[in-house]
Write a protein that holds these residues in place. Structure first.
Motif, PDB file in Angstrom:
ATOM      1  N   SER A 179      46.500  28.288  76.741  1.00  0.00           N
ATOM      2  CA  SER A 179      46.005  26.926  76.910  1.00  0.00           C
ATOM      3  C   SER A 179      44.913  26.903  77.976  1.00  0.00           C
ATOM      4  N   SER A 233      50.905  30.316  77.092  1.00  0.00           N
ATOM      5  CA  SER A 233      50.744  30.646  75.677  1.00  0.00           C
ATOM      6  C   SER A 233      51.260  29.535  74.769  1.00  0.00           C
ATOM      7  N   GLU A 234      52.045  28.613  75.297  1.00  0.00           N
ATOM      8  CA  GLU A 234      52.527  27.469  74.525  1.00  0.00           C
ATOM      9  C   GLU A 234      51.898  26.220  75.120  1.00  0.00           C
ATOM     10  N   ASN A 287      59.480  29.381  78.034  1.00  0.00           N
ATOM     11  CA  ASN A 287      60.312  29.658  76.867  1.00  0.00           C
ATOM     12  C   ASN A 287      60.447  31.158  76.676  1.00  0.00           C
ATOM     13  N   GLU A 318      57.402  33.663  76.221  1.00  0.00           N
ATOM     14  CA  GLU A 318      56.182  32.954  76.608  1.00  0.00           C
ATOM     15  C   GLU A 318      55.451  33.713  77.711  1.00  0.00           C
ATOM     16  N   ARG A 349      53.417  22.449  75.962  1.00  0.00           N
ATOM     17  CA  ARG A 349      54.424  22.222  77.000  1.00  0.00           C
ATOM     18  C   ARG A 349      53.770  21.776  78.304  1.00  0.00           C
TER      19      ARG A 349
END
Length: 121
Positions: free
Chosen positions: A49, A86-87, A97, A100, A90
């Motif tokens: 992100s 990477s997520e 997670n 992650e 969130r």
């Protein structure tokens, strides 16, 4: 992960898993002070992100009960660092997670700190 030129390994922790899976880890690299601005503006959108600001006390660790200050994360009172995950859906301060990855950038007075964090599986 490619560590930019001018950065050197400073310290790292591995948290072994108790069963099948991969260990969680956090690694700190130190580099030139002027690299903070360059790196926070880098386009990492194909993997992570965009960087978001976050108070140092809120940066998630790959292992419960630990934090990146044990690896030397230093922020002035009220200061903060930048995190890219990477997520991307969130919140930046939520726990990592499973599997992650995150990159944390911090501008210390004399250098830039780059943390590579992985939560394990």
């Amino acid at each position: 992960m490619h560590v930019p030129d001018g950065f050197e390994f400073a310290q790292g922790f591995v948290w072994p898993v108790a069963s099948v899976g991969s260990s969680a880890f956090a690694i700190r690299y130190d580099g030139p002070a002027d690299q903070f601005r360059t790196l926070r503006a880098a386009d990492v959108s194909d993997v992570l992100s965009e960087f978001e600001g976050l108070p140092c006390a809120s940066i998630p660790s790959p292992w419960a009960g630990q934090d990146l200050t044990e690896l030397g994360l230093t922020c002035p009172d009220g200061g903060g660092a930048r995190i890219s995950r990477s997520e991307s859906a969130r919140s930046p301060d939520q726990s990592l997670n499973q599997a992650e990855r995150a990159v944390v950038l911090n501008s210390a007075p004399s250098h830039t700190q780059l943390f590579v964090v992985y939560s394990g599986t």
